[in-house]
Design a protein around this motif. Structure first.
Motif, short mmCIF file in Angstrom:
data_model
loop_
_atom_site.label_atom_id
_atom_site.label_comp_id
_atom_site.label_asym_id
_atom_site.label_seq_id
_atom_site.Cartn_x
_atom_site.Cartn_y
_atom_site.Cartn_z
N LYS A 314 0.82 -1.21 0.00
CA LYS A 314 0.00 0.00 0.00
C LYS A 314 0.85 1.27 0.00
CE LYS A 314 -3.25 -0.51 3.20
NZ LYS A 314 -4.55 -0.15 2.56
N THR A 315 1.94 1.26 0.76
CA THR A 315 2.81 2.44 0.78
C THR A 315 3.60 2.57 -0.52
OG1 THR A 315 4.46 1.15 2.01
CG2 THR A 315 3.03 2.60 3.29
N ALA A 316 3.97 1.44 -1.11
CA ALA A 316 4.66 1.50 -2.40
C ALA A 316 3.76 2.10 -3.48
CB ALA A 316 5.12 0.10 -2.81
N ILE A 317 2.49 1.72 -3.47
CA ILE A 317 1.55 2.27 -4.44
C ILE A 317 1.39 3.77 -4.21
CG2 ILE A 317 -0.80 2.19 -5.33
CD1 ILE A 317 0.90 -0.28 -5.97
N TYR A 318 1.32 4.18 -2.95
CA TYR A 318 1.22 5.62 -2.65
C TYR A 318 2.42 6.38 -3.22
CZ TYR A 318 1.45 9.98 0.00
OH TYR A 318 1.55 11.30 0.35
N GLY A 319 3.60 5.81 -3.09
CA GLY A 319 4.80 6.45 -3.60
C GLY A 319 5.09 6.18 -5.06
N ALA A 320 4.15 5.48 -5.75
CA ALA A 320 4.33 5.14 -7.17
C ALA A 320 5.64 4.38 -7.40
CB ALA A 320 4.25 6.39 -8.04
N ASP A 321 5.97 3.51 -6.46
CA ASP A 321 7.19 2.71 -6.55
C ASP A 321 6.82 1.30 -7.01
OD1 ASP A 321 9.58 1.40 -6.25
OD2 ASP A 321 9.64 1.54 -4.07
N PRO A 322 7.22 0.88 -8.22
CA PRO A 322 6.87 -0.45 -8.73
C PRO A 322 7.70 -1.55 -8.07
CG PRO A 322 8.24 0.70 -10.32
CD PRO A 322 7.97 1.68 -9.21
N ASN A 323 7.63 -1.62 -6.75
CA ASN A 323 8.42 -2.58 -5.98
C ASN A 323 7.68 -3.92 -5.93
OD1 ASN A 323 9.97 -3.99 -4.15
ND2 ASN A 323 10.14 -2.30 -2.68
N ILE A 345 3.13 -11.77 -12.39
CA ILE A 345 2.54 -10.58 -11.78
C ILE A 345 2.63 -9.42 -12.76
CG2 ILE A 345 2.81 -8.84 -9.94
CD1 ILE A 345 3.86 -11.12 -8.16
N SER A 346 1.56 -8.64 -12.81
CA SER A 346 1.58 -7.44 -13.66
C SER A 346 0.95 -6.28 -12.93
CB SER A 346 0.85 -7.69 -14.99
OG SER A 346 -0.51 -7.95 -14.78
N LEU A 347 1.45 -5.10 -13.23
CA LEU A 347 0.87 -3.85 -12.75
C LEU A 347 0.08 -3.28 -13.92
CD1 LEU A 347 4.06 -2.40 -10.99
CD2 LEU A 347 2.20 -3.72 -9.94
N GLY A 348 -1.23 -3.44 -13.88
CA GLY A 348 -2.01 -3.13 -15.07
C GLY A 348 -1.60 -4.07 -16.19
N GLU A 349 -1.16 -3.52 -17.32
CA GLU A 349 -0.71 -4.33 -18.45
C GLU A 349 0.80 -4.56 -18.43
OE1 GLU A 349 -2.74 -5.73 -20.67
OE2 GLU A 349 -4.43 -4.90 -19.56
N ILE A 350 1.47 -4.00 -17.43
CA ILE A 350 2.94 -4.08 -17.38
C ILE A 350 3.35 -5.31 -16.57
CG2 ILE A 350 5.07 -2.90 -16.72
CD1 ILE A 350 3.43 -0.26 -16.86
N GLU A 351 3.86 -6.32 -17.26
CA GLU A 351 4.28 -7.54 -16.57
C GLU A 351 5.64 -7.31 -15.90
OE1 GLU A 351 3.80 -12.22 -17.48
OE2 GLU A 351 5.05 -11.12 -18.91
N VAL A 352 5.72 -7.69 -14.61
CA VAL A 352 6.97 -7.50 -13.87
C VAL A 352 7.59 -8.83 -13.43
CG1 VAL A 352 6.37 -5.19 -13.07
CG2 VAL A 352 5.68 -7.17 -11.69
N VAL A 353 6.77 -9.89 -13.39
CA VAL A 353 7.25 -11.24 -13.10
C VAL A 353 6.57 -12.19 -14.07
CG1 VAL A 353 7.33 -13.13 -11.42
CG2 VAL A 353 7.68 -10.77 -10.65
N GLU A 365 7.89 3.75 -16.83
CA GLU A 365 6.53 3.52 -17.31
C GLU A 365 5.66 2.94 -16.19
OE1 GLU A 365 4.18 0.84 -20.70
OE2 GLU A 365 6.38 0.93 -20.66
N ALA A 366 6.20 2.00 -15.42
CA ALA A 366 5.45 1.40 -14.32
C ALA A 366 5.14 2.43 -13.24
CB ALA A 366 6.24 0.23 -13.73
N SER A 367 6.10 3.29 -12.94
CA SER A 367 5.89 4.32 -11.94
C SER A 367 4.80 5.29 -12.38
CB SER A 367 7.19 5.08 -11.67
OG SER A 367 6.99 6.09 -10.70
N GLN A 368 4.80 5.64 -13.64
CA GLN A 368 3.76 6.52 -14.17
C GLN A 368 2.39 5.87 -14.04
OE1 GLN A 368 5.14 7.61 -18.19
NE2 GLN A 368 5.28 9.72 -17.44
N TYR A 369 2.32 4.56 -14.32
CA TYR A 369 1.04 3.85 -14.18
C TYR A 369 0.53 3.92 -12.75
CZ TYR A 369 -2.34 0.12 -13.66
OH TYR A 369 -3.47 -0.58 -13.35
N LEU A 370 1.44 3.78 -11.77
CA LEU A 370 1.05 3.76 -10.36
C LEU A 370 0.62 5.13 -9.85
CD1 LEU A 370 3.74 1.37 -8.83
CD2 LEU A 370 1.40 0.85 -9.55
#
Length: 408
Positions: A314-323, A345-353, A365-370
């Motif tokens: 939750k805090t990572a999402i607040y800080g727009a950190d794609p952790n 795992i994906s953040l929206g359409e951005i696959e990270v795992v 790009e992931a940070s902008q999405y968040l």
């Protein structure tokens, strides 16, 4: 308008609990809070078949006990009275007697059966209700100056920043059936209910046992799939009233349109749940976690809940950190069987795992999405056919500020 199983669900613009035929609602300031509306009511012209679900907290508040006991007697309600500013929880014998008195006074005012009145309270725990104020609020019921669904919605709020409401229509037996809802909740929100009140009305005729089963099932995939801060309260409940004023053939699990009704009821519940999650104390973003490909329904739900409940996520999402490591960590402690070589795992359409391996994704790009108002996290377990969705919000500095001075 949306489609469900090929059938139309019409979402009403600015729909409320009074959108169904035969329901009225209102709110008034009776002095429990400094200036804000703090006492509200919903009333049906006729007794309604009713169903309820309640918090699992061991310290269930007095109004919840009174309502639960009344509803268990004959499965009917006609009136709901609610106060904010005082939870009437952990108040002993006197608190219980006060809840009974609140019920009795409302019944006398509206000339309905005592057991057909539900009572609900929300606010500070451990303080007795100022009953003179409650009685003044009850005497205001029916006053045209205080009648409006918007005033009811405002009267039940605590730390909420917005009112929460929705209504839909469906066709059943050639009749236009309406389902409306209102809710409150902003903090102390966690799966298995929270400091949350939900009230749903419909003009459909529904059999009591079928309505109870439907509500319990729907709650498990809506109100019980949201979290704000991991705390579960003593007062939360969800009530559904079906007054039958559209005179359709009685809806039961054997009715041809039963699932259409259930889907519409589920839509209303999910919309209210998402509005609560989005309005979490200090929140800036709605977070949705989708789990797919799980080996069981339990696994799907528990993984989604673990991720949405993680303060680090939750805090990572607040800080727009794609952790994404925080998401992996939450999935891992969900206490469900995880095939670590298949997880994606994906953040929206951005696959990270992908299949248990880190993807070389674009962090900017992931940070902008968040930074969006709504963020979706997809967890693809790829180990079965079950799926689940949970909703929550980011955790911000303002959450601490709000709760550090809640009573002052």
């Amino acid at each position: 308008m949306i489609l469900t199983k090929g059938k139309k669900i019409q979402v009403l613009q600015d729909g409320h609990v009074t959108s169904p035929k035969g329901f009225s609602a209102g709110g008034v300031h009776c002095g429990l809070r400094k200036t804000k509306l703090d006492f509200g009511w919903i009333h049906s012209e006729v007794p309604a078949c009713a169903a309820g679900v309640y918090t699992l907290n061991a310290f269930q508040a007095a109004p919840l006990k009174v309502t639960k006991n009344s509803l268990e007697k004959d499965d009917q309600l006609q009136t709901i009275v609610v106060n904010s500013g005082n939870a009437n929880s952990f108040t002993g014998t006197q608190g219980y007697q006060d809840a009974l008195k609140m019920q009795q006074l409302a019944a006398e005012k509206l000339k309905v059966e005592v057991d057909n009145v539900a009572v609900a309270s929300t606010g500070v725990i451990g303080e007795l209700l100022p009953m003179e104020n409650i009685e003044a609020g009850i005497q205001s019921i029916g006053d045209s100056n205080h009648l409006s669904p918007e005033k009811f919605e405002q009267s039940i709020l605590t730390t909420d920043t917005i009112t929460k409401h929705v209504a839909v229509q469906i066709e059943i037996d050639g009749k236009t059936i309406t389902i409306g809802g209102a809710a409150k909740g902003s903090g102390m929100i966690h799966p298995n209910m929270a400091t949350m009140l939900g009230f749903i009305t419909t003009d459909a005729a529904v059999e009591a046992q079928s309505l109870q089963k439907a509500l319990r099932s729907i709650t498990d995939c809506s109100f019980n799939m949201i979290t704000v801060d991991g705390d579960s309260s003593t007062n939360d409940m969800v009530l559904v009233l079906a007054n039958g004023m559209k005179e359709n053939h009685l809806l039961t699990e054997n009715h041809a349109d039963w699932m259409r009704f259930v889907e519409a009821l589920k839509f209303v519940s999910e919309e209210l749940a998402k509005q609560i999650a989005k309005d979490g104390e200090g929140a800036t973003k709605l977070i949705e976690v989708n789990t797919t490909g799980a080996p069981s329904e339990t696994a799907a739900k528990q993984v989604a809940k673990a991720v949405i409940s993680s303060n680090l996520v939750k805090t990572a999402i607040y800080g727009a950190d794609p952790n994404w490591g925080r998401i992996i960590c939450a999935v891992g402690y969900s206490e469900q069987p995880i095939n670590t070589d298949k997880i994606s795992i994906s953040l929206g359409e951005i696959e990270v795992v992908h299949h248990g391996q880190v993807v070389n994704f674009n962090e900017h790009e992931a940070s902008q999405y968040l930074q969006a108002d709504a963020v979706i996290i997809n967890v693809h377990m790829q180990d079965g056919m079950y799926q689940a969705t949970a909703w929550g919000c980011d955790l911000t500095y303002d959450y601490v500020k709000i709760n550090a001075s809640y009573r002052t």
